[in-house]
Structure formats: structure tokens, C-alpha cells
Design an enzyme around this catalytic site. Structure first.
Site, short mmCIF file in Angstrom:
data_model
loop_
_atom_site.label_atom_id
_atom_site.label_comp_id
_atom_site.label_asym_id
_atom_site.label_seq_id
_atom_site.Cartn_x
_atom_site.Cartn_y
_atom_site.Cartn_z
N LYS A 72 0.93 -1.12 -0.08
CA LYS A 72 -0.05 0.04 -0.09
C LYS A 72 0.68 1.19 -0.11
CE LYS A 72 -4.03 -2.12 1.94
NZ LYS A 72 -4.97 -2.09 3.11
N ASN A 123 -5.12 1.87 -1.43
CA ASN A 123 -5.50 0.52 -1.80
C ASN A 123 -6.42 0.53 -2.77
OD1 ASN A 123 -8.09 1.70 -0.67
ND2 ASN A 123 -8.72 -0.48 -0.12
N ALA A 129 -0.28 1.78 13.83
CA ALA A 129 0.24 3.28 13.15
C ALA A 129 0.97 2.58 11.88
CB ALA A 129 1.10 3.91 14.19
N ALA A 186 -2.54 0.08 7.41
CA ALA A 186 -3.82 -0.30 7.95
C ALA A 186 -4.49 1.24 8.71
CB ALA A 186 -4.29 -1.37 8.70
P1 ATR Z 1 -0.09 -2.73 7.97
O1 ATR Z 1 -0.12 -2.21 6.62
O2 ATR Z 1 -0.81 -4.06 7.87
O3 ATR Z 1 -0.69 -1.95 9.00
P2 ATR Z 1 2.43 -2.51 8.95
O4 ATR Z 1 2.57 -1.19 8.32
O5 ATR Z 1 3.55 -3.45 9.13
O6 ATR Z 1 1.22 -3.32 8.37
O7 ATR Z 1 1.96 -2.02 10.47
C1 ATR Z 1 1.83 -3.10 11.44
C2 ATR Z 1 1.11 -2.60 12.73
O8 ATR Z 1 0.88 -3.64 13.73
C3 ATR Z 1 2.09 -1.44 13.47
O9 ATR Z 1 1.47 -0.71 14.13
C4 ATR Z 1 3.02 -2.17 14.24
O10 ATR Z 1 3.66 -1.84 15.35
P3 ATR Z 1 5.04 -1.25 15.07
O11 ATR Z 1 4.86 0.31 14.44
O12 ATR Z 1 5.52 -1.00 16.45
O13 ATR Z 1 5.87 -1.92 14.34
C5 ATR Z 1 1.99 -3.07 14.91
N1 ATR Z 1 2.42 -4.58 15.47
C6 ATR Z 1 2.83 -5.61 14.48
N2 ATR Z 1 3.28 -6.70 15.27
C7 ATR Z 1 2.85 -6.31 16.47
C8 ATR Z 1 2.81 -6.97 18.01
N3 ATR Z 1 3.32 -8.14 18.15
N4 ATR Z 1 2.25 -6.23 18.98
C9 ATR Z 1 2.02 -4.91 19.02
N5 ATR Z 1 1.75 -4.23 17.52
C10 ATR Z 1 2.34 -4.97 16.59
#
Ligand code: ATR
Length: 293
Positions: free
Chosen positions: A81, A102, A143, A146
Site C-alpha cells: 500500500k 488501496n 500505526a 492499515a
Molecule cells: P499494515 O500495513 O498491515 O498496517 P504495518 O505497516 O507493518 O502493516 O503495521 C503493522 C502494525 O502492527 C504496526 O502498528 C505495528 O507496530 P510497530 O509500528 O510498533 O511495528 C503493529 N504490530 C505488529 N506486530 C505487533 C505486535 N506483536 N504487538 C503490537 N503491535 C504490533
């Protein structure tokens, strides 16, 4: 580069696809086929699996291959995205703020990028779940892409307060800064999940935590009585958060309604007609329930 499902079986028609990695379990082809049937539109919507290191090349080849009919647009899913936002030649305001796209609309060299995720989420919360966002206290957890897509339309719905909680606070802060002007009277702030606060009317899980089998990304106590707890995922990936939220008295909801609503917004942008989402959401739930048996 692609799977064959991007080529229609009959004569040439306008073509669309969901583009991502992975895409094999995407429900978008089913949803758009239902919308097309309902609105009497002739089109084909397939799946395009593209390599992680060649999104741009794969997309250009897809658009250039007009043998089965002109390629008019696509939906973009994980993990492309952000890259799609950089590839678009023009962005809608909500996609520009999200820095994530998207929906792409192709018209020759003009690639318009939009983001329908947020409006899909807002419609699902307000129309399908019957929860008013105006004046509500909203907690958006995550953040990444999504969450970024959801933020603008959530703010425009006019909550009293919107907190973005993320384990990496600078990412949440960056979203807050970009949306500061749009926030207007909404109290908008970034926080660590443990410091997000309590008593939220709507809590949206936009993290990828469940996909990684990780724990619930917010502490207990975030819910106001009767709060809505929505996970943007569906199926097994959403069960952990929803079950945990329901055990605290919240009303759990998965991301299927948001998926269908963002698809309807995409369809309307491409075809100029807004489909009726309720029967398609019901059909999709029945289809997934049958597949799970
Ligand atoms: P997407 O496009 O699906 O949002 P992304 O940009 O990789 O994917 O973002 C994933 C989100 O899930 C982020 O907010 C991430 O937190 P960080 O910014 O701190 O990486 C969060 N996330 C992923 N794994 C996590 C976990 N185990 N516990 C809490 N937050 C998680």
C-alpha cells in the site's frame, strides 16, 4: 508474475484485480463478482500475485497486457500500500494524508491512487454496527498502513477524542502530525498502548499482532461499558482480540464489513455506481462459514 485468474474466460471486458503477496485467500474477487452481478456491470476481477521485490514491474506488465480487455483498476493489499502511493501519478487527499493507497484507477499514463479503507471502516461502524462516531471516544491501535488509511475518515466522522496507540510511538506521532490540520476540534494524540487511557466507546485493532501470534496489543480496561471492539482482520486472525474484548463486556466485530464497504467504495469509483453492501456481506459470511465447516 501473475496467476491466470486475471484473464477473463469470455470475450474482452474491463479488467480489475487485487494485487498483493499473498492474494490467494482474498475475498475481493467474490465481492466484486457479486457487485457486478447486482449492478449488471460486465467486468472481470481477478487476483494478481506479485513478487515482493517487483511490485512496480509486475503492475506495469499487468496494465500493459490488454489481451483480455483493458485493465481499468486494481485494489492493492499487503504489503504494497505504501509503494502504491509512491507509484500513483495523482493521489486523492485522503490517500495523500495516509501515504497509502488501496485503490488504483488506470487511464493511460494517469494512475489515480485512493484509499477506501477508512471510509469502509467508518461505514461499517456507523451503518452496519449502528455506532455513532460523532462525539465518541475512539482508540485506534496500530500505526502502520492499515491505521494510516483509517485515520482521515475517522477524524472526519467527528469523534470527541481519537488516540492512536502504538508500541513504536514515533510512528503514531507521525500520523498525528500529518493529520493535525484535519483533526479540527477532535482531541488527537499518540500514546504507548499502556498509556492510551480507559473508557473508549470504539476500539479498533489495526495491528498485525495477531498475525504474528502475539498477545493483545492493549491492556485491559480500555473499554467503556458496551463499547465496540473491531478487529480489521477476519477469520482466525481476528478471534484472539475479539474473544478478549467480549470477555470484558465489549461488542466484538471482525473486519469483514469493512472489507465489503471498502470494496463498494472502490467499485463506485471505477464503475460510477454504488452497490448495496448488505446482501454481499451476508453472502460472504455464509461462504466463509461453509468453508470453515
Ligand atoms: P499494515 O500495513 O498491515 O498496517 P504495518 O505497516 O507493518 O502493516 O503495521 C503493522 C502494525 O502492527 C504496526 O502498528 C505495528 O507496530 P510497530 O509500528 O510498533 O511495528 C503493529 N504490530 C505488529 N506486530 C505487533 C505486535 N506483536 N504487538 C503490537 N503491535 C504490533
Amino acid at each position: 508474475m501473475s496467476d491466470l485468474a486475471t484473464t477473463p474466460p469470455g470475450g474482452p471486458v474491463d479488467r480489475y484485480a487485487v494485487v498483493g503477496h499473498p492474494v490467494e485467500h482474498s475475498q475481493s474477487p467474490f465481492i466484486h463478482a457479486e457487485f457486478a452481478r447486482q449492478t449488471g456491470q460486465a467486468l472481470h476481477y481477478g487476483r494478481l500475485l506479485v513478487p515482493l521485490d517487483d511490485f512496480a514491474g509486475a503492475l506495469r506488465r499487468f496494465v500493459a497486457d490488454t489481451a483480455g480487455g483493458p485493465v481499468r483498476g486494481c485494489n492493492v493489499t499487503v504489503p504494497f500500500k505504501f509503494e502504491a502511493a509512491r507509484l500513483a501519478t495523482r493521489l486523492t487527499e485522503r490517500a495523500r494524508l495516509a501515504e497509502a493507497v488501496n485503490v488504483l484507477c488506470f487511464d493511460g499514463d494517469d494512475w489515480l491512487g485512493d484509499n477506501a479503507d477508512g471510509i469502509g471502516l467508518v461505514r461499517d461502524i456507523e451503518r452496519n454496527a449502528g455506532v455513532r462516531l460523532a462525539g465518541a471516544r475512539v482508540l485506534l491501535v496500530g500505526a502502520g498502513g492499515a491505521a494510516a488509511g483509517a485515520l482521515g475518515p475517522l477524524l472526519q466522522a467527528g469523534p470527541a477524542e481519537l488516540v492512536i496507540a502504538n508500541r513504536t510511538v514515533p510512528r503514531a506521532d507521525a500520523l498525528v502530525q500529518r493529520h493535525r490540520a484535519m483533526a479540527g476540534a477532535v482531541q488527537l494524540r499518540a500514546a504507548l498502548p499502556a498509556e492510551a487511557g480507559t473508557g473508549f466507546d470504539v476500539v479498533v485493532n489495526a495491528t498485525a499482532a495477531s498475525l504474528q501470534g502475539a498477545d493483545i496489543p492493549v491492556p485491559p480496561g480500555v473499554f467503556a461499558p458496551g463499547a465496540l471492539a473491531l478487529d480489521m482482520m477476519y477469520g482466525p486472525a481476528a478471534r484472539g482480540f475479539i474473544g478478549w474484548a467480549e470477555a470484558q463486556g465489549a461488542r466484538g466485530r471482525d473486519g469483514l464489513g469493512m472489507l465489503v464497504e471498502q470494496a463498494a467504495e472502490s467499485f463506485a469509483r471505477w464503475r460510477g455506481v454504488m452497490p448495496d453492501t448488505a446482501p454481499v456481506l451476508a453472502a460472504l459470511r455464509a461462504r466463509l462459514a461453509a468453508a470453515a465447516r
